[in-house]
Design a protein around this motif. Structure first.
Motif, short mmCIF file in Angstrom:
data_model
loop_
_atom_site.label_atom_id
_atom_site.label_comp_id
_atom_site.label_asym_id
_atom_site.label_seq_id
_atom_site.Cartn_x
_atom_site.Cartn_y
_atom_site.Cartn_z
N ASN A 14 25.04 -0.77 -32.79
CA ASN A 14 25.69 0.35 -33.46
C ASN A 14 26.74 -0.22 -34.41
O ASN A 14 27.53 -1.10 -34.02
CB ASN A 14 26.35 1.28 -32.46
CG ASN A 14 25.33 1.98 -31.57
OD1 ASN A 14 24.25 2.34 -32.02
ND2 ASN A 14 25.68 2.16 -30.30
N ALA A 15 26.78 0.26 -35.65
CA ALA A 15 27.65 -0.39 -36.63
C ALA A 15 28.01 0.57 -37.76
O ALA A 15 27.43 1.65 -37.90
CB ALA A 15 26.97 -1.64 -37.19
N MET A 16 28.99 0.13 -38.56
CA MET A 16 29.34 0.81 -39.81
C MET A 16 28.93 -0.10 -40.96
O MET A 16 29.17 -1.31 -40.94
CB MET A 16 30.84 1.08 -39.87
CG MET A 16 31.35 2.00 -38.77
SD MET A 16 30.62 3.67 -38.82
CE MET A 16 31.32 4.28 -40.38
N ALA A 45 27.52 5.17 -40.76
CA ALA A 45 27.21 4.78 -39.39
C ALA A 45 25.71 4.57 -39.23
O ALA A 45 24.90 5.38 -39.72
CB ALA A 45 27.70 5.83 -38.40
N SER A 61 29.94 -4.24 -36.42
CA SER A 61 29.43 -3.60 -35.21
C SER A 61 30.56 -2.92 -34.46
O SER A 61 31.75 -3.19 -34.70
CB SER A 61 28.75 -4.62 -34.31
OG SER A 61 29.70 -5.53 -33.80
N SER A 62 30.19 -2.03 -33.55
CA SER A 62 31.19 -1.28 -32.79
C SER A 62 32.04 -2.17 -31.90
O SER A 62 33.13 -1.79 -31.49
CB SER A 62 30.49 -0.21 -31.94
OG SER A 62 29.54 -0.82 -31.08
N ASP A 63 31.53 -3.39 -31.60
CA ASP A 63 32.32 -4.31 -30.78
C ASP A 63 33.04 -5.37 -31.62
O ASP A 63 33.52 -6.37 -31.09
CB ASP A 63 31.45 -4.99 -29.71
CG ASP A 63 30.28 -5.76 -30.30
OD1 ASP A 63 30.20 -5.88 -31.55
OD2 ASP A 63 29.45 -6.27 -29.53
#
Length: 718
Positions: A661-663, A679, A704-706
């Motif tokens: 999951n990423a921007m 997104a 990424s979300s992390d």
């Protein structure tokens, strides 16, 4: 200078750490006729001989299959009442198993021993397995009888092993080596564990084989039976080797305490059952009938029978496969030819009926000789799988086609589904033995099909099907490159000049390079890299890739020994074979040489987009093996943030795939943000529209979300 030394040291340290290794992978999904094939990449089944033994020392019988055509063993573990493919155990068997293999316990220790063919008759290995694993000890280089003569068995036969006289020791029934007319009985003269034999009779059961479904009881075959030589025989030297193979499956089929047999002949289509109406001491065969009686086997050639509990109900089923060594005349269709007959009776009084497919129907199996290749034919950013094959029997001989398995997954997680069994209607050519390569060989920026085909008899040619860029191809044009049906092509730019060359692995182990000089003119270089003909390592197939994730392409080969070999020198126009590595199969934290049988074909692709090309091996058995690259090179980790942009360059829209999951944001080369962050979801394709953007170079930033980040370049051109 100090800086230079440090760089050199770091280079060699990195190189030393890079280890190329492959592991068998069964995780990639493949669907055929809308059904998932649970055993897609298990390599197919041809001339399969089925045996059982305890491989993992858990007290359960596992499955061992010897493939006569390819000389290859495959192994399966019984796990939760399923046959689970585990090729690691095949490495633990002797390397000289040839022609046939029977697993049976001769020394009464509860562990099955191994009997196989040798030029002198029968070789025996004692099972020395412990809780530490499978182990073998040579028990007899070749069996003797009457304290001297070797117990000779034709290489085309499978003899029968059973306690014929009921004394607890293993005896042998075998068709006469010098004549096909009768069965010899070799009685074990010792107790259990003995390998001392005496020949009791040359005519066990007092019957004679006079031809397909033609038997004589109580007297030799008559003159008109075609077995006149049997009557005329006056000495050992007068007989000739019997024509065609024979198999014997001995068991007490009617629970009367003596041994009956199921037999077959290479030139016949059915199994034959002989009931022993005599005793353990004096067999008597007076008639026969096709087997099983409820639903007789009907094969084109040489059915062979095996007893094993296929469905884990503690009752033996009957498994049947052809046992031919070569498909002479190309009359046998090996696709889904393995049959299992259910036992509706019990082990004491079996009743075999209701045949079903066994194992093979769950595999990719195109019959004989699978030839894989990869290409993103639908330009969706992932690699699709093409497979040629030897061909299917037709009234006009073998006719091949090209199967297409479309990648319905994505660039990181491939998943394949059969789209067509005759891509571009190539079967209409009427040729056999399609070996495809997908490459731009005419240097026009469009992928072409380079196709080797067997054009008749022992003739073959390499054709160009020029790509038109719209999913269509021109009619085949012969490139006039000398080849043979058993040669294996690879299209690769050897000299790095932007023109695709052709490497040809030879039928006799040599390697020829055809250097592309432009306009489809090629310069031939024989014995390229020092690969001369080697009759011990024939049918050479080659692949080239950056196996360790470095910038150094290397040559990988496989030959008739079934051994993968990686050559350490960089592969280019100046390549010469030298130091090599053969321990390439990763298994239980060990590296082992491969044992993949005869006549394999290599294809490579970075299927998981991790910078480590994997192998798909097309087998003699008509199936595929997927060997995932699990080496320790710097190709990246499975946890790295990975991004796919396709097409790139693009005229308007781009498909973006991220493994998290990423921007996503777009900037130009000056660093100016030209779109708001968008997104995207893990492993889902997102389409980015660039139709309103001017041509030029853009940077795609992914966070990424992390917190991991990566930047990719994208070229827009129209």
């Amino acid at each position: 200078m100090k800086y230079l030394i440090v760089l050199i040291t770091l280079f060699f340290a990195t190189t030393a750490k890079a280890q190329v290794a492959f592991a068998f992978d069964q995780t990639v999904e493949l669907r055929q006729d809308d059904e998932r094939l649970a055993r897609a990449f298990e390599g197919g089944l041809n001339s399969a001989q089925f045996q059982t033994m305890d491989l993992n020392m858990d007290g359960q019988q596992d499955l061992v299959i010897f493939h006569r055509q390819s000389g290859h063993l495959t192994t399966y573990i019984r796990q939760d009442d399923e046959w689970v493919f585990d090729p690691s155990y095949a490495f633990l068997f002797p390397t000289d198993v040839v022609n046939w293999m029977v697993l049976t316990d001769f020394d009464c220790d509860g562990k099955k021993d191994l009997f196989t063919n040798t030029t002198l008759g029968i070789k025996v290995y004692r099972n020395m397995s412990t809780s530490e694993g499978v182990a073998w000890q040579l028990a007899s280089e070749f069996l003797r009888f009457d304290q001297g003569s070797n117990l000779q068995v034709s290489a085309t036969d499978i003899p029968g092993f059973a306690d014929v006289n009921g004394d607890g020791a293993l005896d042998i029934l075998s068709y006469r080596f010098g004549s096909s007319g009768s069965i010899e009985y070799y009685q074990n003269t010792g107790s259990c564990g003995s390998l001392n034999f005496t020949r009791i009779t040359r005519n066990w059961g007092d019957f004679y084989d006079c031809g397909c479904n033609n038997f004589s009881f109580g007297q030799p075959c008559q003159e008109n039976s075609g077995e006149a030589a049997e009557k005329a025989e006056t000495s050992e030297s007068a007989v000739i080797l019997h024509a065609g193979g024979k198999t014997i499956l001995p068991f007490d089929a009617d629970n009367d305490g003596d041994i009956d047999i199921v037999a077959s002949d290479e030139l016949c289509t059915n199994l034959v059952f002989f009931e022993n109406k005599g005793t353990t001491q004096q067999a008597s065969i007076t008639d026969f009938h096709p087997f099983p009686s409820q639903d007789p086997v009907a094969f084109e050639f040489f059915p062979s029978a095996f007893l094993l509990d296929t469905d884990f109900d503690q009752v033996m089923e009957l498994v049947v496969s052809t046992n031919i060594d070569r498909n002479l005349g190309n009359r046998v269709n090996f696709t889904n030819h393995i049959q299992v007959f259910d036992n509706s009776g019990n082990n004491l009084s079996p009743i075999f009926e209701g045949k079903q497919p066994f194992l093979q129907h769950e595999m990719v199996d195109l019959g004989e000789d699978a030839y894989p290749a990869f290409w993103d034919y639908d330009a969706d950013g992932d690699l699709d799988l093409f497979v040629g094959h030897a061909g299917q029997p037709t009234p006009n001989g073998l006719v091949s086609s090209l199967w297409l398995f479309e990648n319905t997954g994505n660039r990181f997680n491939p998943s394949f589904a059969l789209a067509t069994t005759d891509f571009q209607n190539l079967s209409s050519l009427g040729y056999a033995g399609f070996k495809p390569q997908m490459a731009d060989i005419d240097n026009d920026g469009i992928t072409d099909i380079v196709l080797q085909a067997q054009t008749g008899g022992n003739s073959a040619a390499i054709f160009l099907l020029k790509g038109l860029g719209d999913g269509r191809f021109e009619t085949p044009v012969n490139l006039n490159l000398p080849t043979t049906p058993n040669s294996n092509p690879l299209v690769y730019d050897i000299d790095g000049n932007g023109l695709a060359d052709v490497l040809l692995g030879g039928a006799f182990g040599g390697l020829t390079a055809f250097i592309n000089e432009g306009n489809l003119r090629f310069r031939e270089e024989e014995q390229f890299g020092g690969f001369e003909n080697d009759f011990t390592r024939q049918v050479l197939s080659v692949a080239v890739a950056n196996w360790s994730g470095t910038s150094k392409p290397q040559l990988l080969t496989i030959d008739s020994q079934g051994a993968l070999t990686l050559y350490e020198a960089p592969f280019n126009a100046a390549f010469q074979k030298g130091p090599s590595v053969t321990t390439l199969i990763s298994e239980a934290n060990n590296l082992r040489p491969s044992r993949l049988g005869r006549s394999n074909y290599l294809a490579t692709a970075d299927l998981f987009d991790n910078g480590k090309p994997s192998l798909v091996v097309g087998t003699k058995r008509g199936g595929l093996l997927l060997l995932r690259n699990v080496g320790t090179g710097n190709g990246g980790s499975e946890n790295d943030l990975r991004v796919s942009l396709s097409p790139n360059p693009s005229a308007d829209s781009v498909r973006l795939l991220v493994n998290a999951n990423a921007m996503v944001s777009v900037v130009d080369t000056s660093g100016r943000l030209i779109s708001e962050p968008v997104a995207v979801a893990d492993a889902e394709v997102t389409t980015l529209d660039f139709s309103s953007y001017p041509v030029g170079l853009y940077l795609i930033r992914i966070v990424s979300s992390d917190g991991r980040s990566i930047t990719k370049k994208l070229l827009i051109q129209r």
